[in-house]
Design a protein around this motif. Structure first.
Motif, PDB file in Angstrom:
ATOM      1  N   MET A   1      20.888  -7.939  16.995  1.00  0.00           N
ATOM      2  CA  MET A   1      21.480  -7.633  15.688  1.00  0.00           C
ATOM      3  C   MET A   1      20.383  -7.394  14.650  1.00  0.00           C
ATOM      4  N   PHE A   2      19.338  -8.250  14.666  1.00  0.00           N
ATOM      5  CA  PHE A   2      18.252  -8.122  13.698  1.00  0.00           C
ATOM      6  C   PHE A   2      17.499  -6.815  13.890  1.00  0.00           C
ATOM      7  N   SER A   3      17.202  -6.479  15.168  1.00  0.00           N
ATOM      8  CA  SER A   3      16.472  -5.243  15.442  1.00  0.00           C
ATOM      9  C   SER A   3      17.305  -4.027  15.056  1.00  0.00           C
ATOM     10  N   GLU A   4      18.628  -4.122  15.258  1.00  0.00           N
ATOM     11  CA  GLU A   4      19.509  -3.025  14.898  1.00  0.00           C
ATOM     12  C   GLU A   4      19.523  -2.809  13.389  1.00  0.00           C
ATOM     13  N   MET A   5      19.627  -3.905  12.629  1.00  0.00           N
ATOM     14  CA  MET A   5      19.618  -3.812  11.182  1.00  0.00           C
ATOM     15  C   MET A   5      18.267  -3.312  10.677  1.00  0.00           C
ATOM     16  N   SER A   6      17.195  -3.776  11.298  1.00  0.00           N
ATOM     17  CA  SER A   6      15.854  -3.338  10.887  1.00  0.00           C
ATOM     18  C   SER A   6      15.693  -1.827  11.046  1.00  0.00           C
ATOM     19  N   SER A   7      16.165  -1.313  12.184  1.00  0.00           N
ATOM     20  CA  SER A   7      16.059   0.129  12.425  1.00  0.00           C
ATOM     21  C   SER A   7      16.908   0.909  11.422  1.00  0.00           C
ATOM     22  N   MET A   8      18.065   0.359  11.044  1.00  0.00           N
ATOM     23  CA  MET A   8      18.914   1.021  10.050  1.00  0.00           C
ATOM     24  C   MET A   8      18.245   1.036   8.684  1.00  0.00           C
ATOM     25  N   PHE A   9      17.556  -0.057   8.334  1.00  0.00           N
ATOM     26  CA  PHE A   9      16.845  -0.111   7.058  1.00  0.00           C
ATOM     27  C   PHE A   9      15.709   0.912   7.035  1.00  0.00           C
ATOM     28  N   VAL A  10      14.981   1.019   8.143  1.00  0.00           N
ATOM     29  CA  VAL A  10      13.878   1.982   8.227  1.00  0.00           C
ATOM     30  C   VAL A  10      14.415   3.402   8.109  1.00  0.00           C
ATOM     31  N   GLN A  11      15.493   3.685   8.848  1.00  0.00           N
ATOM     32  CA  GLN A  11      16.091   5.014   8.808  1.00  0.00           C
ATOM     33  C   GLN A  11      16.613   5.348   7.413  1.00  0.00           C
ATOM     34  N   SER A  12      17.269   4.383   6.779  1.00  0.00           N
ATOM     35  CA  SER A  12      17.831   4.605   5.442  1.00  0.00           C
ATOM     36  C   SER A  12      16.729   4.812   4.407  1.00  0.00           C
ATOM     37  N   PHE A  13      15.645   4.034   4.537  1.00  0.00           N
ATOM     38  CA  PHE A  13      14.527   4.204   3.604  1.00  0.00           C
ATOM     39  C   PHE A  13      13.889   5.576   3.778  1.00  0.00           C
ATOM     40  N   TRP A  14      13.777   6.018   5.026  1.00  0.00           N
ATOM     41  CA  TRP A  14      13.212   7.342   5.295  1.00  0.00           C
ATOM     42  C   TRP A  14      14.093   8.428   4.690  1.00  0.00           C
ATOM     43  N   GLU A  15      15.404   8.277   4.809  1.00  0.00           N
ATOM     44  CA  GLU A  15      16.334   9.249   4.218  1.00  0.00           C
ATOM     45  C   GLU A  15      16.199   9.272   2.693  1.00  0.00           C
ATOM     46  N   THR A  16      16.016   8.096   2.086  1.00  0.00           N
ATOM     47  CA  THR A  16      15.821   8.024   0.637  1.00  0.00           C
ATOM     48  C   THR A  16      14.540   8.739   0.231  1.00  0.00           C
ATOM     49  N   LEU A  17      13.477   8.531   1.004  1.00  0.00           N
ATOM     50  CA  LEU A  17      12.205   9.215   0.729  1.00  0.00           C
ATOM     51  C   LEU A  17      12.371  10.730   0.789  1.00  0.00           C
TER      52      LEU A  17
END
Length: 217
Positions: free
Chosen positions: A1-17
């Motif tokens: 669950m933690f790794s899944e959320m971490s990857s979503m945060f990274v992906q979302s931050f990249w999309e924001t960038l």
């Protein structure tokens, strides 16, 4: 669950960038000449044209006064025409750019107004063309103010990009709405806000540093 959320945060931050970077860059390319034209065509300007200035000023003010969440919905047909869809990161770039360009244009105009009028008059007296006045007098003298305005624009775009999540625009805003609000996970919402705060601080700090460097050339 933690790794899944971490990857979503990274992906979302990249999309924001991506959203902030692309819309900010295009908005700056459009907003800079628009701001210069607003300054040049104003009363007493090198290319004084009250009619043209009023038309441009009205258009700029109309876009700036429209709440971004309304602008998001209003330009959906244009967004579909340009990128083929009204949701996702690419789609969010369109309204973000439309909101960015007039906002930055006004900041450019304000920065140009700070340039010593005597420098412009001297350049005119020496026979400088409008192009030379803009490129060799106005822009170099107003550069610190323009960079400060660009910093403010990028900071504002971070907030706008989070708002774009309300219509599935992707990025951290979308993550916060889908998981923090709709799935009642306040920890996700807090994390999204914390990341956005740090991101804004980094953008603002870099912009301030660059302004100081340009001011002491």
């Amino acid at each position: 669950m933690f790794s899944e959320m971490s990857s979503m945060f990274v992906q979302s931050f990249w999309e924001t960038l991506i959203m902030v970077g692309i819309s900010g860059s295009i908005g700056a390319v459009v907003g800079l000449p628009l701001g210069v034209l607003l300054f040049l065509t104003d009363r007493g300007g090198v290319l004084q044209s009250v009619g043209a200035n009023r038309v441009m000023g009205f258009t700029v003010n109309a876009v700036r006064s429209t709440p971004f969440i309304i602008l998001l919905v209003a330009v959906i047909p244009m967004t579909r025409l340009i990128v083929g869809t009204s949701i996702g990161t690419a789609a969010a770039v369109v309204p973000l750019t439309i909101a960015c360009a007039p906002f930055f244009a006004r900041l450019v105009e304000t920065a140009l107004r700070e340039v010593d009028r005597g420098l412009i008059e001297t350049a005119e007296a020496l026979g400088a063309t409008t192009r030379q006045i803009v490129l060799k007098v106005l822009l170099p003298e107003a550069l610190p103010g323009i960079v400060a305005g660009l910093t403010i624009t990028f900071v504002s775009l971070v907030g706008y990009s989070a708002m774009a999540g309300a219509i599935g625009g992707g990025g951290l805003g979308d993550l916060g709405i889908r998981y923090g609000y709709q799935r009642f996970l306040p920890g996700v919402m807090v994390a999204v806000v914390a990341i956005l705060i740090v991101f804004v601080q980094l953008v603002q700090s870099f912009g301030d540093w660059l302004v100081r460097r340009l001011s002491h050339r």
